[in-house]
Design an enzyme around this catalytic site. Structure first.
Site, PDB file in Angstrom:
ATOM      1  N   GLY A  47      86.293  47.750 -76.554  1.00 51.04           N
ATOM      2  CA  GLY A  47      85.163  47.198 -77.486  1.00 51.04           C
ATOM      3  C   GLY A  47      85.061  45.547 -77.400  1.00 51.04           C
ATOM      4  CG  HIS A  99      79.475  14.822 -90.166  1.00 50.21           C
ATOM      5  ND1 HIS A  99      79.494  13.444 -90.476  1.00 50.21           N
ATOM      6  CD2 HIS A  99      78.898  14.875 -88.826  1.00 50.21           C
ATOM      7  CE1 HIS A  99      79.051  12.782 -89.371  1.00 50.21           C
ATOM      8  NE2 HIS A  99      78.821  13.818 -88.303  1.00 50.21           N
TER       9      HIS A  99
HETATM   10  O1  F6P Z   1      87.428  48.600 -85.841  1.00 54.24           O
HETATM   11  C1  F6P Z   1      87.520  47.754 -84.761  1.00 54.24           C
HETATM   12  C2  F6P Z   1      86.789  48.190 -83.791  1.00 54.24           C
HETATM   13  O2  F6P Z   1      87.093  49.433 -83.244  1.00 54.24           O
HETATM   14  C3  F6P Z   1      86.431  47.074 -82.425  1.00 54.24           C
HETATM   15  O3  F6P Z   1      87.698  47.087 -81.543  1.00 54.24           O
HETATM   16  C4  F6P Z   1      85.381  47.572 -81.994  1.00 54.24           C
HETATM   17  O4  F6P Z   1      84.661  46.512 -81.011  1.00 54.24           O
HETATM   18  C5  F6P Z   1      84.482  47.714 -83.240  1.00 54.24           C
HETATM   19  O5  F6P Z   1      85.468  48.582 -84.112  1.00 54.24           O
HETATM   20  C6  F6P Z   1      83.231  48.635 -83.318  1.00 54.24           C
HETATM   21  O6  F6P Z   1      83.592  49.879 -82.476  1.00 54.24           O
HETATM   22  P1  F6P Z   1      82.235  50.965 -81.835  1.00 54.24           P
HETATM   23  O7  F6P Z   1      81.841  50.035 -80.854  1.00 54.24           O
HETATM   24  O8  F6P Z   1      83.194  51.942 -81.652  1.00 54.24           O
HETATM   25  O9  F6P Z   1      81.531  51.167 -83.033  1.00 54.24           O
END
Ligand code: F6P
Length: 547
Positions: A268, A385
């Site tokens: 992901g 800042h």
């Molecule tokens: O919960 C974490 C996660 O699995 C991430 O690794 C991933 O990028 C995100 O959730 C979203 O997952 P998906 O693309 O399956 O909705």
């Protein structure tokens, strides 16, 4: 064969001895002793320039760190990753985000499947679709061209597209406004929908699994909102999906023809190069999206072929290990001196912390040394800042990565020189500090009474000797941004190998998801409240009374 524990390895122990000597050095002295330091400790690759001279290191340090990388098998694991070996051992998956940016015709097969052909078939579909939306040929159900695109996703299905669309906004199509909704908090979606016309809005439901609770809830609410003013037959013109899960996409009501696929060998947080980048292609066009991929590919080629001593991602990773494991730093701060990189630190947070925020080795043995530090930051000059005070004079030493483009894409006179002056001044200040003698001299020149000077001295003194890297590029072009992201991906990889963790799973996010599901049922249904601790019970009772 399991690696020996990091803190027992010969190279690690040699570095520990070397650290005791390095701890006596000051950056000021290192620069004073070696006028060639900038030249010696900088490297160019893929359109990027890395100056790592403002770290407490010398040639021997670099040699010892590279010996550590070799001893830990960085080169072999790098080859394994590029070749498609299943290095994500807890999920039995290959890790091939690099294949997503390989040019057409590159040879790579996984389980007998020609990956390059699959990747480019999807890229061709992304081009055809984004060309149609951008030209106005793709129309909504009332015959009007699309004006607004809402990407609904979370984590890697949100942070990458949002960060990149923001970073490349000077290349964006003038008719198209991009919106990103991630949070299950309805304030997020509500605020976006309230300004939109459903007849000219295109939703991208982006989810690798198409089961993520937040995304599914937001997607369902977006669909309901859309159907308040349109018939279900209009859905295909307004909803497309990016996913690996065709079954769930079609069950949601999106035609498979409107689904842009990717594969389980794309993590992901490494998915911006896949169809998850659809919103980017829509914003900047397929050609520039191609330049973005090509920039990352150039960094891939550098990473896989350059010797470690001149390898930008390897050096960036090893310097991070030097700070973390030998000087006990607990976080790193990312300081992009470019407003359009305002979400870059957030993006790196997921990339590095979800990848290497692990407490056991790939084989499940507990780590007896530190792994990923916390990653945080904001754009310069804003950070100066706000929290830079702590970076200059706080009790913790926090290494900083400065990132800047030499040329701006706006035309306002004077700003770019002011911006770069601040960027370079900060790294100089971290490095040099200001001694009490220098402060005294300044105050004497202002003719302050001696007692006041002595009282102010400790407050106005800067310890200096605080490390930083500076990454420069000519301008924030699609290609340079691609190279920059790939640089940090490979940095993360190198550190994961040194720490012997699986950088490609994320089991740590699961427990909260399961508990949230249970509590959600308790909050919304008649389900009997389960036995939690008194705090959780009390909080649930308060919410139940309010909902
Ligand atoms: O919960 C974490 C996660 O699995 C991430 O690794 C991933 O990028 C995100 O959730 C979203 O997952 P998906 O693309 O399956 O909705």
């Amino acid at each position: 064969m399991p690696l020996p524990a990091l803190d027992t390895s010969a190279a690690f122990l040699a570095l520990r001895q070397h650290r005791d000597i390095a701890a006596t050095w000051t950056l000021r002295d290192l620069f004073a002793e070696n006028p060639n330091r900038f030249k010696e400790f900088s490297v160019t690759a893929g359109g990027l320039f890395l100056d790592y001279s403002k770290n407490r290191l010398n040639r021997q340090t670099v040699a010892l760190l590279c010996a550590l990388a070799r001893e830990r098998g960085v080169e072999a694991r790098r080859a394994a990753m590029f070749a498609g070996a299943k290095i994500n051992n807890t999920e039995n998956r290959a890790v091939l985000h690099t294949a997503l940016r390989a040019p057409r015709g590159a040879v790579l097969e996984i389980d007998g499947q020609d990956i390059n052909r699959d990747v480019h078939a999807v890229l061709d579909r992304i081009k055809a679709f984004s060309d149609r939306v951008r030209s106005g040929e793709w129309r909504g159900h009332t015959g009007e061209a699309i004006t607004d695109i809402v990407n609904i996703g979370i984590g890697g299905s949100d942070l990458g597209p949002e960060m990149v669309c923001r970073a490349l906004r000077s290349f964006a199509h003038p008719r198209l406004s991009l919106h990103f909704v991630a949070n299950v908090d309805g304030h997020d979606l509500d605020a976006v929908l309230s300004s939109l016309n459903p007849a000219t809005t295109l939703f991208i439901i982006a989810s690798k699994t198409f089961t993520t609770a937040e995304t599914m809830q937001n997607a369902g609410s977006a669909r309901n909102w859309f159907l308040q003013s349109a018939a279900i037959e209009a859905l295909p013109q307004h909803f497309v999906a990016v996913s690996t899960n065709t079954k769930a996409v079609t069950a949601f009501g999106i035609d498979a023809a409107n689904m842009f696929p990717f594969w389980d060998w794309v993590g992901g947080r490494y998915s911006i190069w896949s169809a998850i980048g659809l919103s980017v292609a829509l914003a900047i066009g397929a050609e520039r999206f191609g330049e973005f991929l090509a920039g990352a590919h150039a960094m891939d080629e550098h990473f896989r072929s350059a010797p470690l001593e001149q390898n930008m991602p390897a050096l960036l990773g090893l310097i991070g290990v030097w700070h973390r494991n030998f000087f006990a730093t607990t976080s790193i701060s990312i300081a992009p001196y470019h407003q359009d990189l305002s979400q870059f630190a957030d993006y790196l947070q997921q990339l590095e912390m979800e990848s290497n925020g692990k407490r056991v080795t790939r084989n499940g043995a507990p780590l007896h040394y530190e792994s990923c530090p916390a990653v945080w930051g904001n754009v310069g000059t804003n950070g100066q800042h706000a929290y830079f005070q702590l970076l200059h004079q706080g009790t913790d030493v926090i290494p900083v990565d400065f990132i800047a483009a030499l040329k701006a894409t706006h035309r306002l006179p004077g700003h770019q020189a002011a911006l770069l002056a601040n960027c370079f001044a900060q790294s100089e200040a971290f490095m040099r500090g200001k001694t009490s003698d220098e402060v005294r001299e300044d105050l004497q020149a202002q003719q302050l009474p001696p007692a006041e000077i002595e009282a102010l001295l400790p407050h106005k003194t800067f310890p200096g000797n605080r490390p930083s890297n500076t990454i420069l590029m000519d301008s924030l072009s699609p290609g340079n941004l691609g190279a920059l992201i790939a640089l940090y991906e490979h940095k993360t990889f190198v550190q994961g190998v040194i720490w012997d963790v699986n950088s490609f799973d994320q089991w740590g996010v699961e427990l909260g998801k399961v508990l949230a599901k249970n509590i959600h049922v308790e909050l919304t249904g008649d389900a009997h409240q389960q036995e939690h601790d008194s705090s959780t019970n009390g909080l649930i009772a308060m919410a139940k009374a309010a909902l």
